[in-house]
Structures are given as structure tokens and as C-alpha cells.
Write a protein that holds these residues in place. Structure first.
Motif, PDB file in Angstrom:
ATOM      1  N   GLU A 151      38.214  38.308 -17.195  1.00 29.59           N
ATOM      2  CA  GLU A 151      37.274  37.799 -18.193  1.00 29.59           C
ATOM      3  C   GLU A 151      37.141  38.860 -19.267  1.00 29.59           C
ATOM      4  OE1 GLU A 151      33.781  37.520 -20.503  1.00 29.59           O
ATOM      5  OE2 GLU A 151      33.904  38.972 -18.854  1.00 29.59           O
TER       6      GLU A 151
ATOM      7  N   TYR B 127      37.797  33.262 -20.063  1.00 32.27           N
ATOM      8  CA  TYR B 127      38.314  33.360 -18.704  1.00 32.27           C
ATOM      9  C   TYR B 127      39.811  33.057 -18.737  1.00 32.27           C
ATOM     10  CZ  TYR B 127      33.342  33.022 -17.617  1.00 32.27           C
ATOM     11  OH  TYR B 127      31.986  33.234 -17.560  1.00 32.27           O
TER      12      TYR B 127
ATOM     13  N   LEU C  85      40.821  29.272 -18.841  1.00 32.02           N
ATOM     14  CA  LEU C  85      40.170  28.442 -17.839  1.00 32.02           C
ATOM     15  C   LEU C  85      38.688  28.260 -18.161  1.00 32.02           C
ATOM     16  CD1 LEU C  85      41.621  30.269 -14.693  1.00 32.02           C
ATOM     17  CD2 LEU C  85      42.605  28.284 -15.861  1.00 32.02           C
ATOM     18  N   ASP C  86      38.113  27.216 -17.583  1.00 32.69           N
ATOM     19  CA  ASP C  86      36.655  27.156 -17.588  1.00 32.69           C
ATOM     20  C   ASP C  86      36.155  28.043 -16.453  1.00 32.69           C
ATOM     21  OD1 ASP C  86      36.778  25.694 -15.173  1.00 32.69           O
ATOM     22  OD2 ASP C  86      36.652  23.776 -16.201  1.00 32.69           O
ATOM     23  N   LYS C  87      34.862  28.284 -16.414  1.00 32.94           N
ATOM     24  CA  LYS C  87      34.322  29.257 -15.458  1.00 32.94           C
ATOM     25  C   LYS C  87      34.542  28.815 -14.015  1.00 32.94           C
ATOM     26  CE  LYS C  87      30.240  32.048 -14.440  1.00 32.94           C
ATOM     27  NZ  LYS C  87      28.834  32.373 -14.819  1.00 32.94           N
ATOM     28  N   THR C  88      34.458  27.520 -13.752  1.00 35.36           N
ATOM     29  CA  THR C  88      34.637  27.034 -12.392  1.00 35.36           C
ATOM     30  C   THR C  88      36.060  27.284 -11.898  1.00 35.36           C
ATOM     31  OG1 THR C  88      32.969  25.326 -12.716  1.00 35.36           O
ATOM     32  CG2 THR C  88      34.501  25.010 -10.885  1.00 35.36           C
TER      33      THR C  88
ATOM     34  N   TYR D 108      38.109  29.420 -13.021  1.00 37.05           N
ATOM     35  CA  TYR D 108      38.275  30.877 -12.945  1.00 37.05           C
ATOM     36  C   TYR D 108      37.738  31.407 -11.621  1.00 37.05           C
ATOM     37  CZ  TYR D 108      37.435  35.816 -14.106  1.00 37.05           C
ATOM     38  OH  TYR D 108      37.392  37.189 -14.100  1.00 37.05           O
TER      39      TYR D 108
ATOM     40  N   GLU E  75      32.839  19.866  -7.950  1.00 38.84           N
ATOM     41  CA  GLU E  75      33.271  20.813  -8.984  1.00 38.84           C
ATOM     42  C   GLU E  75      34.466  21.631  -8.505  1.00 38.84           C
ATOM     43  OE1 GLU E  75      29.299  22.054 -11.474  1.00 38.84           O
ATOM     44  OE2 GLU E  75      29.391  22.675  -9.365  1.00 38.84           O
TER      45      GLU E  75
ATOM     46  N   ALA F 225      38.364  21.545  -9.998  1.00 35.13           N
ATOM     47  CA  ALA F 225      39.076  22.743 -10.462  1.00 35.13           C
ATOM     48  C   ALA F 225      40.352  22.949  -9.659  1.00 35.13           C
ATOM     49  CB  ALA F 225      38.168  23.966 -10.340  1.00 35.13           C
TER      50      ALA F 225
ATOM     51  N   GLU G 172      35.250  29.049 -23.551  1.00 37.94           N
ATOM     52  CA  GLU G 172      34.389  27.988 -22.994  1.00 37.94           C
ATOM     53  C   GLU G 172      33.126  27.858 -23.821  1.00 37.94           C
ATOM     54  OE1 GLU G 172      32.642  26.612 -18.643  1.00 37.94           O
ATOM     55  OE2 GLU G 172      32.950  28.716 -19.046  1.00 37.94           O
ATOM     56  N   GLY G 173      32.812  26.665 -24.189  1.00 36.70           N
ATOM     57  CA  GLY G 173      31.618  26.401 -24.970  1.00 36.70           C
ATOM     58  C   GLY G 173      31.796  26.682 -26.449  1.00 36.70           C
TER      59      GLY G 173
END
Length: 455
Positions: A6, A11, A24-27, A29, A58, A62, A454-455
Motif C-alpha cells: 500500500e 493497494y 486492488l480494492d482494500k478487500t 488486498y 465480501e 474478492a 480506491e474511492g
């Protein structure tokens, strides 16, 4: 091998063997961080327990996304990049394609960290290269380059402007034989700028494809380390000369090249300062020196240096006008296979030649008789030593085999390895940590600029 990290709020997963880079998204990752081997069809039960803050749905979602990447050959791929043995054989008698031509073993600055012992390379006598030796150096690379057409020559020192007559005669001689020999010379000059004048500036901008200009950053930083013979600061002398040179270069390459030391751990400020003086292309590198020197870094300094690289990366996201050399990374194709495996080519494709005509693997080996390759005066060249350098790559260096950055770094600097570890094969881990951090910053910057955070 998959490396996850990160950086700058991004990520990232790097699939080392395929070269694929995934944002990646946090999940995803978090799932991948816990998975250090290829994925099976279904998520293992223990993974749910390891991520109690996430629902099964979730985690399963992923897992499915990561599994698709793996099934498409973009995650946990095998290392089938190239046969290492074949690569070594390909480089055993590689043509010499680049010279670091030491036209001067003298200097008009007395920089405290100078690896060349302020110009004389520890010899105790100062001298410049005569024209006949320079011509023999050109003849040497023409002969050793084989069928290769393009040849690089870097005028180096010491301070090469102290031997400007030799520089000009060398360029004239190389140009005079280009057509006959089927070669194309590309010249670079590395200078501290003290002797720059209108005539030299015009010549460099006409004849040199690249110019490397030495400046450490803010006036107080530069002048603390880069003093004149009379122990005055050099910043005010060289800055306007560099500005004039760069203003006249048009589209030709140049770099403002600085060194940061233990005295300026906030080196991000120096990168920005150099850029604010009108220079787009900046390279500021860590000093290499014995640990007992007051300017040399120590193990306890490393965390702060890594944090400073990330602070610099965050600031450069707002500065499209700055091209920072160490944050340049090609995520598409990059250098050729051999280059990615073996690196700079010191000792086989690239050599340094001293004013006396002695040949060494690179400028940092000059004066070390164990690594003297030969001489242009008797046309000697130690193929046994050259083959030793040619045979080194990321597979023959044990510490590199498990490093995620190996295809970007190519095994590091042999001279630095020798200075730190006494072994050209054993990487300098302090330098490796910085290189890995620079790569993470560079990759994260590309993701941020592409709007992939992300976001």
C-alpha cells in the motif's frame, strides 16, 4: 511470487514473473496479503477467521476476482522468463557498446563525498587525458563493438571541462570515422559547471546528446558538500550557468544530478528546489560511502529515507513539471530481456578508461587493480574478468532470486556491492531497500495519475 503493498493510498499487487501490476480494492488486498501461494477454487475456511471484519460474501467476491486473474495468467505465474544459463552464454562475449571516458583526473571542486578522491581517484597525482590516448579509446570501442552500430561515450572525470581540448578532439575523431566504420556515436558529458562559458555551452548543446549537471539542491545543502578549492560554496557560481545551458538545449536530454546525505534527510525539498530553478529533469541519489563518514547513512536512517521517498512522491503528484529519474518505471515492456536480467553491463558492455588508458569495469572501480581489465595502449583486455561480470545476473546473485523487484532492478550496482559487502555478487541491502521503495512509489504514482486509487 506476488508482492503486495500500500502506497499513496493505493493497494497494489505485482505479479513478479508475468510483470502484471494490479490495483486492488482494500478487500481484495487484504485477502491477497494473507494468501502467499496460488489460489484454489474455493476460499479456505481459515481465511474467514483471519478477516473477522469482513463478511463471507465480501471475501468470496474478492477471492473470485483474484482467481480470475490467476486463471488468466496474471497472478501467481511461474518463472519462465528466460533460461538463465542461456542468458549467461549470450552475454559471455558481448560487444562493448559504451565508454566512460575519464578525460580528466583533476577537479576544481573539493566535494566531501567524492568517490574519486576529489578528482585524482586516490592516485596522488592529477592529470588529463592526452588526445592520442582518447583516440585509442575510440579505436578500442570501435573494434570491440563488433557489428553494433550505436556507441555511447560519456566524458567524465574529475571534471571533463578541464580537458575541453581533448573532448573536442575526441568528438572530431569519432565523427571522422563514423561512416567508414559503420558507427553512430552518441556523446554525454557530466560536469560540475564551474568552467561553463558561452563557448562551452554552445558546444555541449550542439554535440552532446545528454548533459548531466551536478547540483545537490538548496544553496545551504549544495555548499555544505560541494566546495571550491578555496572552500567557498559553488551554488551561486554554477546555477546561472546551468540555467543558461538548459535554456539552449531544446529537446535534447539533460539531468540535474544531485546527491543527498545524512546532512539533508529531507531531500524531497532539494528535488523541488532544483525544479523551481527551471529544471524539469532531476535525479537526486543517496550517497555511497564508508559508515564512519559523518555524511554516510547508517542502518537507523533507513526508515526515515523510505518515508521521505513517499513524501516526495505525494508532492510530485501535484507537479507535472518534474521528471524525477528514480520514479520512472515502464510497466508495459521495459528494457530487453538481457538488460532486465543483467543490468548496467559494467565490465562487459560498458567500461571506463582512465587518462593513462587503463580499462576498468566502470568509473567506481578505477584504481582497484584487482579489477583492471587492460589498456588501450597495448590493446589488452581480460576476457576472464569481463566474462565474470557478464555472467552475473538476477539468477546468479542468490539474494536477488527471492526479491520481487529483480526484473526492475536487475541486481543492483556491483561497485556498491563491493564497497559495502566486499563482494560484487552480494547486493547492498540498504540500497536494495531504497530501490524497492522507489519502485513502489513509482507504481503507486502511475495508479494515482490514472485515477485508480480506491474511492
Amino acid at each position: 511470487m506476488v508482492h503486495t503493498f500500500e502506497c499513496l493510498g493505493v493497494y497494489v499487487a505485482v505479479d513478479v514473473n508475468s510483470g502484471a501490476v494490479h490495483v486492488l480494492d482494500k478487500t481484495a488486498y487484504q485477502v491477497l496479503r494473507l494468501q502467499n501461494q496460488p489460489l484454489e477454487e474455493h476460499c479456505p475456511e481459515q481465511l474467514y477467521a483471519q478477516l473477522p471484519e469482513l463478511s463471507r460474501e465480501e471475501i468470496d467476491g474478492a477471492w473470485a476476482e483474484l482467481l480470475e486473474l490467476q486463471n488468466n495468467g496474471l497472478l501467481f505465474t511461474d518463472d519462465n522468463y528466460i533460461d538463465p544459463a542461456a542468458a549467461v552464454l549470450m552475454q559471455q562475449d558481448a560487444p562493448v557498446k559504451a565508454l566512460c571516458l575519464h578525460v580528466s583526473h583533476d577537479c576544481n571542486l573539493r566535494c566531501k563525498y567524492c568517490f574519486a578522491s576529489t578528482g585524482d581517484f586516490g592516485t596522488g597525482h592529477r592529470m588529463t587525458m592526452d588526445v592520442e590516448t582518447a583516440k585509442k579509446a575510440i579505436d578500442f570501442v570501435v573494434e570491440r563493438s563488433g557489428k553494433r552500430r550505436n556507441i555511447e561515450v560519456d566524458f567524465f572525470g574529475g571534471e571533463p571541462l578541464m580537458a575541453m581540448d581533448t573532448v573536442k578532439a575526441t568528438v572530431d575523431y569519432a565523427r571522422s570515422i563514423e561512416q567508414e566504420k559503420g558507427k553512430n556515436f552518441r556523446f554525454t558529458i557530466t560536469t560540475n559547471g564551474v568552467l561553463l562559458n558561452d563557448e562551452n555551452i554552445e558546444y555541449i548543446n550542439r554535440e552532446m546528446s545528454n548533459a548531466v549537471l551536478s547540483l545537490d539542491g538548496r544553496p545551504e545543502v549544495n555548499d555544505h558538500m560541494r566546495k571550491t578549492v578555496s572552500q567557498d560554496g559553488s551554488y551561486d557560481v554554477i546555477l546561472p550557468k546551468f540555467q543558461k545551458l538548459v535554456a539552449g538545449r531544446g529537446t535534447k536530454d539533460y539531468y540535474l544530478r544531485g546527491t543527498f546525505t545524512r546532512h539533508n534527510p529531507d531531500f524531497a525539498a532539494d528535488v523541488l528546489h532544483i525544479a523551481d530553478q527551471g529544471f524539469r529533469n532531476v535525479s537526486v541519489e543517496p550517497v555511497v560511502g564508508e559508515e564512519d563518514r559523518d555524511y554516510a547513512f547508517r542502518a537507523e536512517d533507513l526508515p526515515g529515507i523510505l518515508e521521505e521517498y513517499e513524501r516526495l512522491a505525494e508532492q510530485l503528484l501535484q507537479r507535472e513539471d518534474i521528471n524525477f529519474f528514480h520514479f520512472n518505471v515502464d510497466l508495459t515492456q521495459g528494457p530487453c530481456v538481457i538488460k532486465r536480467m543483467r543490468g548496467c553491463g559494467a565490465g562487459c558492455e560498458y567500461v571506463a578508461i582512465t587518462p593513462e588508458g587503463d580499462i576498468y569495469p566502470c568509473h567506481q572501480f578505477v584504481g582497484n587493480e584487482d579489477y583492471r581489465l587492460g589498456s588501450v595502449h597495448d590493446n589488452s583486455f581480460r576476457m576472464d574478468l569481463s566474462r565474470q561480470f557478464a555472467g552475473m545476473n538476477i539468477y546468479t546473485r542468490p539474494a536477488c532470486k527471492e526479491c520481487w523487484a529483480r526484473f526492475y532492478c536487475s541486481g543492483g550496482c556491483s561497485a556498491s556491492n563491493l564497497m559495502v559487502n566486499g563482494d560484487i555478487q552480494q547486493p547492498n541491502e540498504f540500497g536494495c531497500e531504497m530501490q524497492r521503495k522507489r519502485l513502489e512509489c513509482a507504481i503507486a504514482m502511475k495508479a494515482r495519475r490514472a485515477g485508480m486509487a480506491e474511492g
